[in-house]
Design a protein around this motif. Sequence first.
Motif, mmCIF file in Angstrom:
data_model
loop_
_atom_site.group_PDB
_atom_site.id
_atom_site.type_symbol
_atom_site.label_atom_id
_atom_site.label_comp_id
_atom_site.label_asym_id
_atom_site.label_seq_id
_atom_site.Cartn_x
_atom_site.Cartn_y
_atom_site.Cartn_z
ATOM 1 N N LEU A 131 12.906 4.208 3.007
ATOM 2 C CA LEU A 131 12.014 4.442 4.140
ATOM 3 C C LEU A 131 12.809 4.772 5.397
ATOM 4 C CD1 LEU A 131 9.185 4.478 5.321
ATOM 5 C CD2 LEU A 131 9.365 2.010 5.661
ATOM 6 N N GLU A 132 13.868 4.020 5.634
ATOM 7 C CA GLU A 132 14.711 4.298 6.799
ATOM 8 C C GLU A 132 15.349 5.674 6.694
ATOM 9 O OE1 GLU A 132 17.394 0.982 6.736
ATOM 10 O OE2 GLU A 132 15.926 -0.372 7.662
ATOM 11 N N SER A 133 15.810 6.024 5.510
ATOM 12 C CA SER A 133 16.416 7.333 5.303
ATOM 13 C C SER A 133 15.406 8.444 5.540
ATOM 14 C CB SER A 133 16.983 7.421 3.882
ATOM 15 O OG SER A 133 17.503 8.690 3.631
ATOM 16 N N TYR A 134 14.188 8.251 5.064
ATOM 17 C CA TYR A 134 13.131 9.240 5.262
ATOM 18 C C TYR A 134 12.838 9.416 6.753
ATOM 19 C CZ TYR A 134 8.556 11.461 5.122
ATOM 20 O OH TYR A 134 7.500 12.308 5.319
ATOM 21 N N LEU A 135 12.677 8.311 7.459
ATOM 22 C CA LEU A 135 12.379 8.388 8.894
ATOM 23 C C LEU A 135 13.523 9.019 9.677
ATOM 24 C CD1 LEU A 135 10.628 4.949 9.443
ATOM 25 C CD2 LEU A 135 9.567 7.213 9.402
ATOM 26 N N ILE A 136 14.748 8.657 9.341
ATOM 27 C CA ILE A 136 15.903 9.243 10.031
ATOM 28 C C ILE A 136 15.982 10.737 9.754
ATOM 29 C CG2 ILE A 136 18.434 9.311 10.021
ATOM 30 C CD1 ILE A 136 18.323 6.226 9.683
ATOM 31 N N ASP A 137 15.736 11.134 8.517
ATOM 32 C CA ASP A 137 15.763 12.555 8.177
ATOM 33 C C ASP A 137 14.695 13.317 8.952
ATOM 34 O OD1 ASP A 137 16.712 14.786 6.450
ATOM 35 O OD2 ASP A 137 14.623 14.713 5.753
ATOM 36 N N ARG A 138 13.498 12.780 9.024
ATOM 37 C CA ARG A 138 12.419 13.435 9.779
ATOM 38 C C ARG A 138 12.775 13.526 11.263
ATOM 39 N NH1 ARG A 138 10.553 16.847 7.906
ATOM 40 N NH2 ARG A 138 12.392 16.620 6.705
ATOM 41 N N GLU A 139 13.398 12.480 11.796
ATOM 42 C CA GLU A 139 13.783 12.480 13.210
ATOM 43 C C GLU A 139 14.868 13.523 13.477
ATOM 44 O OE1 GLU A 139 13.776 11.372 17.248
ATOM 45 O OE2 GLU A 139 12.314 11.046 15.653
ATOM 46 N N GLU A 140 15.849 13.628 12.571
ATOM 47 C CA GLU A 140 16.915 14.617 12.751
ATOM 48 C C GLU A 140 16.361 16.041 12.729
ATOM 49 O OE1 GLU A 140 19.760 13.774 9.697
ATOM 50 O OE2 GLU A 140 20.646 12.102 10.799
ATOM 51 N N VAL A 141 15.458 16.324 11.797
ATOM 52 C CA VAL A 141 14.857 17.656 11.710
ATOM 53 C C VAL A 141 14.054 17.950 12.977
ATOM 54 C CG1 VAL A 141 13.147 19.041 10.462
ATOM 55 C CG2 VAL A 141 14.842 17.727 9.192
ATOM 56 N N SER A 148 10.629 15.019 18.737
ATOM 57 C CA SER A 148 10.964 13.702 18.212
ATOM 58 C C SER A 148 9.858 13.259 17.259
ATOM 59 C CB SER A 148 11.119 12.680 19.337
ATOM 60 O OG SER A 148 11.285 11.376 18.793
ATOM 61 N N TYR A 149 10.218 13.073 16.013
ATOM 62 C CA TYR A 149 9.262 12.643 14.993
ATOM 63 C C TYR A 149 8.714 11.262 15.332
ATOM 64 C CZ TYR A 149 7.436 11.205 10.439
ATOM 65 O OH TYR A 149 6.634 10.760 9.425
ATOM 66 N N LEU A 150 9.596 10.351 15.721
ATOM 67 C CA LEU A 150 9.170 8.987 16.001
ATOM 68 C C LEU A 150 8.266 8.918 17.229
ATOM 69 C CD1 LEU A 150 12.458 7.060 15.195
ATOM 70 C CD2 LEU A 150 10.399 7.263 13.798
ATOM 71 N N SER A 151 8.574 9.690 18.269
ATOM 72 C CA SER A 151 7.699 9.709 19.446
ATOM 73 C C SER A 151 6.321 10.233 19.084
ATOM 74 C CB SER A 151 8.305 10.581 20.553
ATOM 75 O OG SER A 151 9.499 10.014 21.018
ATOM 76 N N GLY A 152 6.271 11.290 18.299
ATOM 77 C CA GLY A 152 4.986 11.826 17.861
ATOM 78 C C GLY A 152 4.230 10.840 17.002
ATOM 79 N N LEU A 153 4.950 10.139 16.140
ATOM 80 C CA LEU A 153 4.324 9.149 15.281
ATOM 81 C C LEU A 153 3.739 8.009 16.106
ATOM 82 C CD1 LEU A 153 3.852 8.245 12.321
ATOM 83 C CD2 LEU A 153 6.048 7.084 12.439
ATOM 84 N N LEU A 154 4.487 7.548 17.087
ATOM 85 C CA LEU A 154 4.004 6.458 17.931
ATOM 86 C C LEU A 154 2.806 6.882 18.779
ATOM 87 C CD1 LEU A 154 7.377 4.830 19.006
ATOM 88 C CD2 LEU A 154 5.674 3.931 17.407
#
Length: 184
Positions: A131-141, A148-154
């Motif tokens: 899960l961490e790897s998936y989230l980090i990969d999405r954030e890097e892309v 920012s994937y995480l900002s959009g997700l939040l």
Amino acid sequence: MVDLRVIEGGGSPEERRAAYAEAMAADAFAGLAIEVLRAVARGPDNAYRTSMALQFLYERLSAADVHLHASIHEGVRDVHERLMPSGNDSYDAELRWLLQSALRLAAEMLATDGFAKGRASQRHDDFRRALESYLIDREEVSRQGGGSYLSGLLRQLAPLPPTPSRPRASGKRKTKKPAKPART
């Protein structure tokens, strides 16, 4: 979920019928696997479709000249290929790893043998890393594209409710109350 694949080889009519019956049994097994996953995800009140899929599989396996092992093998292969498609896309690779980790964790949490708890603990760690790897990969892309994937997700998620916290212990030692004087 009708499988319209071509069955190789001419063979006799009996062989073609047997191959068709095995293909239908494999398709029925794949359908059962899907319905079991759906029922487990929905909860115990949703077993009707699973029982119908099991009945359909039984009917297909009852046909003459159906080899159980071959049908189950093909059904598992079919479900695996649909769930874990092979591709060169790194997005798919991370998602496949996450799905495999989740399924392995679920299987070990259901297991009841003596070593199941140890395997479940290992699978839980594997799932967390996936899960961490998936989230980090999405954030890097996303960052490569300026977002920012995480900002959009939040932003998409509802605000998290505050969790009550335990009172903090102060760093001071509690002073002992002075002892009462002894009565004389």
